[in-house]
Design a protein around this motif. Structure first.
Motif: not given
Length: 275
Positions: A27-36, A229-232, A235-239, A256-264
């Motif tokens: 499940t963790i891997r399917r959510l985008g976590v990778r070895p390393g 914050l969670y809803s945002w 929506e921005t696909k960082v979660a 990605d969360a930081v980048k999206a916040l700084l762009r908003a």
């Protein structure tokens, strides 16, 4: 709960709702976590969760998800159910070698694991294991704020780390304080109280240190609405979220969360509302 409902629940936990360590890793891997990867985990433990294994097996599953080249970290805070300011007023000593983590049994089991290192912050200590563990925690006690520049949370962004929230509410994500620190000049409320507060810390060599720390303001604690914050973030696909049987598992990409916040153009609507 009636006797019949209890028996049905126990049966479901042994059959339909049952899952093992390999399911956690998958499940963790399917959510985008990778070895390393560097991964910060917030996890709860319930013997009746349907997990086939011990709390030690659950911690090992988190380690397996990032692999031997990855780094796992968890909050290792000495208090729960109170604010930073309330805890520091108690005047307790934080001993990096012995002070128990109060933020979930997995975090305490992880803290005791051989090879785990722990940062020297009196309220928001981070425990870590893996190739980047020492780098992640080093200098936490010297940071201008517990969550800002040079802190383990700042280094999570630098390392393109992931935050895993397993079976606990989203508001347990301590990385939220890093985001508040980052945007403090754009929020309607003061992030920190005016004065720094000293905390007594004992390091791994038994030396006593006075660590002065900024303290999250009561105003910020009152104004925070983590659901916004969670809803945002969704929506921005960082979660990203999945259900593992009846356990909710969420992964947030720190960078990605930081980048999206700084762009908003403004902070997430409703995240902090001044009273």
């Amino acid at each position: 709960m009636s006797g019949i409902k209890q028996r049905v629940k126990k049966l479901l936990l042994k059959t339909v709702w049952a899952f093992g360590p390999e399911d956690v890793v998958r499940t963790i891997r399917r959510l985008g976590v990778r070895p390393g990867d560097v991964m910060m985990v917030h996890a709860g433990w319930r013997p009746d969760s349907g997990f086939r294994g011990s709390v030690q097996d659950l911690v090992q599953a988190f380690l397996d998800a990032v692999g031997p080249e990855g780094t796992l970290c968890m909050m290792s805070m000495p208090f729960h159910g109170m604010t930073m300011a309330e805890y520091l007023k108690l005047g307790k000593v934080f001993d990096v070698r012995r002070t128990v983590s109060m933020v979930g049994l997995p975090s305490e089991v992880f803290r005791r694991r051989k090879g785990v290192v722990r940062s020297l912050h009196p309220t928001h200590s981070v425990a870590a294991y893996g190739p980047k563990a020492e780098w992640l925690i080093e200098g936490h006690e010297r940071c201008a704020s517990p969550f800002g520049k040079g802190s383990p949370f700042d280094k999570m962004v630098e390392a393109k780390g992931k935050i895993l929230i397993y079976g606990v509410p989203f508001n347990t994500m301590t990385f939220e304080h890093y985001l508040e620190d980052l945007l403090q000049h754009r929020l309607q409320v003061s992030v920190y109280s005016a004065m720094t507060v000293p905390g007594l810390v004992i390091d791994s060599a038994g030396r006593r240190l006075i660590v002065k720390t900024k303290v999250i303001s009561d105003e910020l604690n009152r104004s925070r609405n983590t659901d916004s914050l969670y809803s945002w973030m969704k929506e921005t696909k960082v979660a990203r979220k999945m259900n593992l049987k009846h356990i909710v598992v969420t992964v947030v990409d720190a960078g990605d969360a930081v980048k999206a916040l700084l762009r908003a153009p403004e902070p997430p609507p409703g995240w902090h509302i001044a009273f």
